[in-house]
Motif scaffolding. Structure first.
Motif, short mmCIF file in Angstrom:
data_model
loop_
_atom_site.label_atom_id
_atom_site.label_comp_id
_atom_site.label_asym_id
_atom_site.label_seq_id
_atom_site.Cartn_x
_atom_site.Cartn_y
_atom_site.Cartn_z
N SER A 87 0.84 -1.20 0.00
CA SER A 87 0.00 0.00 0.00
C SER A 87 0.87 1.25 0.00
N THR A 88 2.05 1.16 0.60
CA THR A 88 2.97 2.30 0.55
C THR A 88 3.41 2.57 -0.88
N ILE A 89 3.82 1.52 -1.58
CA ILE A 89 4.22 1.70 -2.98
C ILE A 89 3.06 2.25 -3.78
N ARG A 90 1.90 1.67 -3.55
CA ARG A 90 0.73 2.05 -4.32
C ARG A 90 0.38 3.50 -4.09
N ASP A 91 0.47 3.94 -2.85
CA ASP A 91 0.12 5.33 -2.55
C ASP A 91 1.07 6.30 -3.25
N VAL A 92 2.37 5.99 -3.18
CA VAL A 92 3.35 6.88 -3.82
C VAL A 92 3.15 6.86 -5.33
N MET A 93 2.92 5.69 -5.87
CA MET A 93 2.71 5.59 -7.31
C MET A 93 1.47 6.38 -7.71
N THR A 94 0.42 6.24 -6.90
CA THR A 94 -0.82 6.96 -7.21
C THR A 94 -0.59 8.46 -7.17
N SER A 95 0.09 8.94 -6.14
CA SER A 95 0.37 10.38 -6.05
C SER A 95 1.16 10.84 -7.25
N TYR A 96 2.19 10.05 -7.60
CA TYR A 96 3.01 10.43 -8.74
C TYR A 96 2.19 10.43 -10.02
N LEU A 97 1.37 9.40 -10.19
CA LEU A 97 0.56 9.32 -11.41
C LEU A 97 -0.40 10.50 -11.50
N ARG A 98 -1.03 10.81 -10.39
CA ARG A 98 -2.00 11.90 -10.42
C ARG A 98 -1.33 13.22 -10.74
N GLU A 99 -0.17 13.42 -10.14
CA GLU A 99 0.54 14.67 -10.39
C GLU A 99 1.02 14.74 -11.83
N THR A 100 1.64 13.66 -12.28
CA THR A 100 2.14 13.63 -13.66
C THR A 100 1.00 13.79 -14.65
N GLY A 101 -0.07 13.03 -14.41
CA GLY A 101 -1.21 13.12 -15.31
C GLY A 101 -1.85 14.48 -15.29
N LYS A 102 -1.89 15.05 -14.10
CA LYS A 102 -2.48 16.38 -13.98
C LYS A 102 -1.69 17.39 -14.81
N GLN A 103 -0.36 17.30 -14.72
CA GLN A 103 0.47 18.19 -15.52
C GLN A 103 0.20 17.98 -17.00
N LEU A 104 0.04 16.72 -17.39
CA LEU A 104 -0.22 16.42 -18.79
C LEU A 104 -1.50 17.07 -19.28
N VAL A 105 -2.56 16.97 -18.47
CA VAL A 105 -3.85 17.43 -18.97
C VAL A 105 -4.06 18.92 -18.75
N ILE A 106 -3.16 19.54 -17.97
CA ILE A 106 -3.33 20.96 -17.68
C ILE A 106 -2.35 21.81 -18.48
N ASP A 107 -1.22 21.22 -18.85
CA ASP A 107 -0.17 21.96 -19.55
C ASP A 107 -0.72 22.66 -20.78
N PRO A 108 -0.66 23.99 -20.84
CA PRO A 108 -1.21 24.70 -22.01
C PRO A 108 -0.56 24.28 -23.31
N GLU A 109 0.71 23.92 -23.22
CA GLU A 109 1.42 23.52 -24.43
C GLU A 109 0.81 22.26 -25.03
N SER A 110 0.47 21.29 -24.16
CA SER A 110 -0.05 20.02 -24.68
C SER A 110 -1.48 20.17 -25.18
N LEU A 111 -2.15 21.26 -24.78
CA LEU A 111 -3.52 21.44 -25.22
C LEU A 111 -3.60 21.91 -26.66
N LYS A 112 -2.48 22.35 -27.20
CA LYS A 112 -2.52 22.88 -28.56
C LYS A 112 -2.77 21.79 -29.59
#
Lengths: 736, 352
Positions: A305-330
């Motif tokens: 669960s420790t690994i999973r939590d860290v992975m989840t946090s990382y995924l959410r943050e990385t994914g969030k950057q992906l979907v929010i980055d103005p550059e990638s929205l072009k």
């Protein structure tokens, strides 16, 4: 038969034993001395000279004549004396010879014990059970335990010696494993409690301290990957040690110690270690390190669960950057491709390193669902990605490749919470592909439809399938039209009509525009034909969605075939009769809406290499004061010139708002229908339950807004489908 | 007529009209179809007015029943039953006949292939007792083949004891010799070790006997007792009283004493089965004169089964108890085994 006992066969007299030997106390004492001497000889390894027959018979006679207690007590005291002597010689052993001496003496004791038990077999069989004494062999073991193992001089030295040897082996020395095996087996033979209390427990305690210290050193000087390698090696070493010379029952206990000291106690520090922790492993696809972390952490509580939590946090943050980055929205296609790549990356990590662990797959899924829906444009972008693939991306791909890509897209689709928004955009994009014949294959299109239907049901895709039906029907209609009307049509322009069922296709405003006379003629003939064979139908032309092929001759006689939109055709045909036209002239003559007209003229006059018109003044944008001329100087290497409209790949903000508004409007009847269905079956229900039930029924398509649900309830009350309870205003009743 | 199976044998029913049978000739018969029973073919034959003119059947006064063997392959042993049904439909007990015979194959010259009863029932009796109101009577025949036992079905009895006994007697391959009371006994270490843990420890242990190549002296047991014990270890057989008459030594010893000693030896060398066999022999010969001595023997040599029997003996019958208490054995019992008297008091519920 008589009940007085067996019948008398013969009358005889039993005489006294001829071989009977009466043992007086002196005789018993002498007999015991013989046995005692024999026991000493056995311990002195001189058994080969003893007579078993004599010794066994002596012990037998003692027991037979009621001297069992004397025999037993004598045995106990004699063995005790011998063991005390043995204890001294073991204590006197120098340094490294201690264990050797202990083991040798133990083996001697066992051999002696075997022989002693043999000559006292009769006592073991008769006297011991009736007097409830300890059997001879067990007595020998107990005495060894009490006088050797638990001797103050030997006990601590034994434990310390064993633990010291283990420590040395951990430090890389080669030790005598066979000897260790013999000693631990001795402890087990003396009873599991002896092994556990006198060795295993101190062993576990010392091991805990050892690994606690070592892990502190490792955690400071090693990065995460190397630390885990060391921890894994230590675990394997301990398991190997058990298999070589410890009792099998110790394995779970010692591995538990290593797990606690080296893994559990440093778990959080490891995963968050700078430059080498879990996130770094994930970023750099370090499968081996990740796999090792997974297999090690699985052994401790909360490890995974420790690994999973860290992975989840990382995924959410990385994914969030992906979907929010103005550059990638072009670039929507790039946007989706990056998401798919991220999914592939982590699917592989879970497969290769985490053993396809279901809990990790679920964590990955929930993370994607979380960040994908952070951007309200995700549904549109996924549809645009599919559009790109089905237009050209999958050209030449095998059927299998098509399936793989579409399946991956479907995985993203599943994460969408607003699937109805996706449907809206998909319909628009599909319409354009079908009407412009820009699709790699019908099979690929239908495969996508099947997947959507499988995921969301028939209702979701019924209109999309209607679009395909319309295309097929139109093709048949046009064939029939030209077959029957070929003589009437003569040499006029060729017409190709797509008949679109209202409701199946995205709603479009259809402002009328003035078609050229030549086109108008053939259109009227088609209308007459179609309405003649389809009674009651009504035809409306959607000129904003058409295309045209035009042949043109330019100043120096060069000929080109131009592929243009219908609007562009209307504009160009005007120049057959005029050399120059103002913007207002064109607008008046064609009646094309201003926004469309401007885009249309921009494509014709402002795109280098495609400017079949010339405009004054020369500028990039179209203004209402411009004047346009036929461009006699136009040249092109290609005979066929495709003049595309300047079309946005994604919606402008106003268009997006408009689409969103239409989605919201479409949701209202669906919410109302759900409310009516629920109330019809429940008859009476409170507000919160209605909201929960409606959300449950519709969440496959979108997440209803509770405020919107409330408004729809109010509307249904006004229209007298529902009424409020007189007493409880939060309670509603269904009105039949 | 109807055929049926009844109690795993084949039965056939004759239902005949009495008036009609009055008109048939002597020797006229009705018969069943071929009956397959026990792997052989049979026919049951009924002669309403007898099978032939006889002194007792001049005018056809009797009904005859026969079973005829129709198979031609080999003899068959069969049970043949015949009975008349009462008017009420039950089996008549007075006219119910049964025979068991070996039937010869059909067509063979020597044997008899057809057997039954010439005068099974008198027609006058038939008319008066068995003919129903509508004029019918019913006779039933049944045949069952007796199967011989297959010798392969029975495994041969165990003969390992006699084989090992021969081994002991011939001393072939012996690897150890015991000297008991001056007599020499050749034996095999493996057999003795397999039968007695004491001999196993002695012959295969770490002491002198394990490697002795000369004779092993054995004290404390008589030669006769050792011989009997040795025979038991090889053959699992307890000696009978008659065996002692052949003994050269101890010719004046009694059988009881022999079993007494043998039980002691069995206890010493851990031969539980032999101990029980001796105990049974002693118990079979127990009487009020010997019960106390037998009880001492049981207690001394750890035979609780025999001890329980002897204690029970004292509790039975006033006269026996009184007589048994007067023996020398009982006096020794009271002197050396006083705790047994306490057990006896509990048993008889009174004062000895």
């Amino acid at each position: 038969m008589s009940s007085g006992g067996p019948p008398r066969k013969r009358n005889f007299k039993i005489e006294a034993f001829k071989n009977r030997v009466d043992l007086d106390p002196k005789y018993a004492e002498r007999t015991w001395k013989v046995l005692e001497h024999a026991i000493h000889e056995i311990y002195n390894r001189n058994a080969s000279g003893l007579s078993f027959e004599e010794l066994y018979r002596s012990a037998y006679n003692m027991v037979l004549h009621k001297y069992g207690e004397k025999l037993y007590d004598g045995l106990q005291s004699t063995m005790t004396w011998r063991l005390k002597e043995i204890s001294k010689s073991i204590e006197a052993a120098q340094g490294g010879l201690f264990l050797e001496e202990l083991n040798a003496k133990w083996m001697d004791h066992n051999k002696a014990l075997q022989m002693i038990r043999d000559i006292l077999m009769y006592m073991d069989r008769t006297y011991v059970p009736t007097s409830h004494r300890t059997p001879v062999h067990e007595l020998g073991l107990n005495l060894w335990r009490d006088h050797i193992i638990h001797s103050p001089m030997i006990h601590s030295r034994l434990v310390n010696t064993l633990l010291d040897l283990i420590k040395r082996e951990r430090m890389g020395e080669v030790i005598n494993r066979g000897l260790m095996r013999s000693i631990t087996k001795m402890l087990m033979d003396l009873g599991p409690a002896v092994y556990q209390d006198d060795f295993e427990k101190p062993f576990l305690d010392v091991s805990a301290r050892f690994y606690s210290v070592e892990s502190q050193e490792f955690i400071v000087c090693c990065d995460c990957g190397n630390y885990l390698k060391k921890a894994e090696r230590r675990l394997n070493e301990e398991m190997e040690r058990v298999s070589h010379y410890l009792d099998a029952g110790s394995e779970a206990k010692i591995t538990s110690v290593v797990e606690k000291e080296m893994i559990a106690n440093h778990m959080h520090r490891l995963v968050h270690m700078e430059n080498s922790g879990l996130v770094n492993m994930l970023v750099d696809d370090q499968y081996k390190d990740l796999g090792r972390m997974y297999s090690l952490f699985r052994r401790v509580p909360d490890g995974l669960s420790t690994i999973r939590d860290v992975m989840t946090s990382y995924l959410r943050e990385t994914g969030k950057q992906l979907v929010i980055d103005p550059e990638s929205l072009k670039d929507p296609v790039e946007f989706v491709q990056r998401l798919l790549n991220e999914k592939d990356k982590h699917d592989k990590i879970i497969s290769v390193a985490f053993g396809n662990d279901k809990t990790f797959q679920n964590a990955l899924n929930s993370s994607f669902e979380y960040f994908l829906n952070l951007n309200s444009r995700s549904p549109e972008f996924i549809s645009l990605y599919v559009d790109d693939k089905l237009r050209k991306g999958l050209k030449g791909a095998t059927e299998e490749d098509v399936e793989v890509i579409l399946d991956k897209v479907m995985m993203l689709f599943r994460y969408l919470q607003e699937k109805d928004v996706f449907e809206k955009y998909y319909k628009q994009h599909l319409a354009k592909r079908l009407l412009s014949s820009k699709t790699v294959s019908d099979d690929a299109e239908r495969s996508m439809i099947v997947k959507l239907k499988t995921e969301c049901g028939y209702q979701f895709t019924s209109k999309l399938e209607g679009m395909f039906t319309d295309m097929k029907t139109s093709q048949d209609t046009m064939q029939d039209f030209y077959a029957k009307k070929s003589e009437e049509l003569g040499d006029g322009p060729t017409l190709d009509v797509h008949i679109l069922t209202t409701g199946s296709w995205p709603t479009q405003p259809s402002p009328p525009c003035n078609l050229p006379t030549e086109i108008l003629t053939v259109c009227e003939k088609f209308r007459a034909y179609y309405l003649g064979t389809h009674n009651g139908r009504r035809l409306t032309w959607q000129t904003n969605m058409g295309t045209a092929d035009i042949k043109a001759t330019f100043g120096k006689g060069q000929k080109h075939e131009l592929n243009v939109s219908t609007y562009q055709m209307c504009v160009l045909m005007l120049f057959n009769n005029a050399d120059g036209l103002t913007y207002k002239d064109i607008e008046r003559d064609t009646e094309i809406p201003a926004s469309d007209l401007k885009r249309c003229l921009q494509s014709l006059a402002c795109v280098k290499g495609k400017n079949v018109l010339r405009k004054e003044p020369m500028s990039k944008d179209i203004s209402e004061d411009d004047t346009f001329y036929f461009n006699d100087k136009f040249t092109s290497k290609l005979v066929k010139v495709k003049i595309g409209t300047v079309v946005a790949q994604k919606e402008s903000e106003p268009e997006k708002q408009e689409t969103r508004q239409r989605v919201e409007e479409d949701r209202k009847p669906q919410i109302e229908a759900a409310i009516v269905r629920i109330m019809k079956s429940r008859r009476v229900l409170d507000h919160n339950s209605i909201v929960a039930e409606v959300t449950k029924q519709l969440q496959a398509r979108f997440l209803p807004n509770p405020v919107v649900i409330k408004k729809r309830i109010e509307s249904l009350i006004e229209r007298e489908f529902l009424e409020r309870d007189k007493v409880d205003r939060k309670l509603y009743r269904y009105l039949a | 007529m109807s055929d049926s199976t009844f109690n795993s044998c084949f039965t056939h029913q004759f239902k005949l009209n009495y008036e009609d049978t009055e008109k048939v000739a002597i020797g006229y018969s009705v018969s069943s179809e071929d009956i397959l029973a026990g792997g052989h073919l049979w026919r049951i034959v009924c002669y309403p007015r007898g099978d032939r003119h006889e002194k007792e059947n001049k005018k056809g006064e009797c009904l005859s029943m026969f079973l005829r063997h129709e198979s031609e392959s080999k003899d068959a042993k069969a049970i043949f039953e015949a009975f008349v049904m009462d008017k009420e439909g039950t089996v008549s007990s007075s006219h119910h006949s049964r025979l068991v015979r070996v039937f010869a194959p059909k067509g063979s010259g020597g044997g008899i292939g057809s057997l039954g009863w010439r005068s099974f029932v008198k027609r006058s009796v038939l008319e008066s007792r068995y003919v129903t109101n509508d004029g019918w009577f019913v006779i039933v025949g049944a045949v069952k083949v007796v199967q011989e036992e297959d010798p392969l079905d029975l495994p041969p009895s165990n003969n390992i004891g006699s084989h090992l006994g021969l081994l002991l007697y011939s001393a072939a391959g012996s690897d150890v010799t015991f000297v008991v009371d001056g007599e020499r006994f050749a034996a095999h270490r493996a057999v003795l070790a397999a039968r007695s843990p004491v001999f196993k420890a002695q012959l295969f242990g770490s002491m002198a006997e394990a490697t002795m190549t000369t004779s092993i002296p054995l004290h404390g047991t008589s030669a006769a007792t050792f011989r009997a014990m040795l025979r038991f270890m090889y053959t699992d057989a307890c000696p009978e009283e008659a065996d002692d008459s052949d003994s050269d030594s101890d010719s004046d010893s009694s059988p009881g004493e022999m079993f007494h000693d043998l039980l002691a030896a069995a206890d010493r060398f851990d031969l539980d089965r032999l101990k029980l066999l001796c105990a049974r022999k002693l118990w079979n010969n127990v009487c009020e004169d010997t019960v106390a001595d037998t009880l001492i023997c049981a207690e001394t040599y750890n035979c609780p089964q025999l001890k329980r029997k002897c204690l029970g003996f004292f509790g039975e019958g006033k006269d026996f108890k009184t007589k048994a208490v007067l023996t020398d054995g009982f006096a020794r019992l009271a002197l050396e085994f006083p705790w047994i008297l306490d057990e006896l008091r509990e048993k008889v519920g009174g004062s000895a």
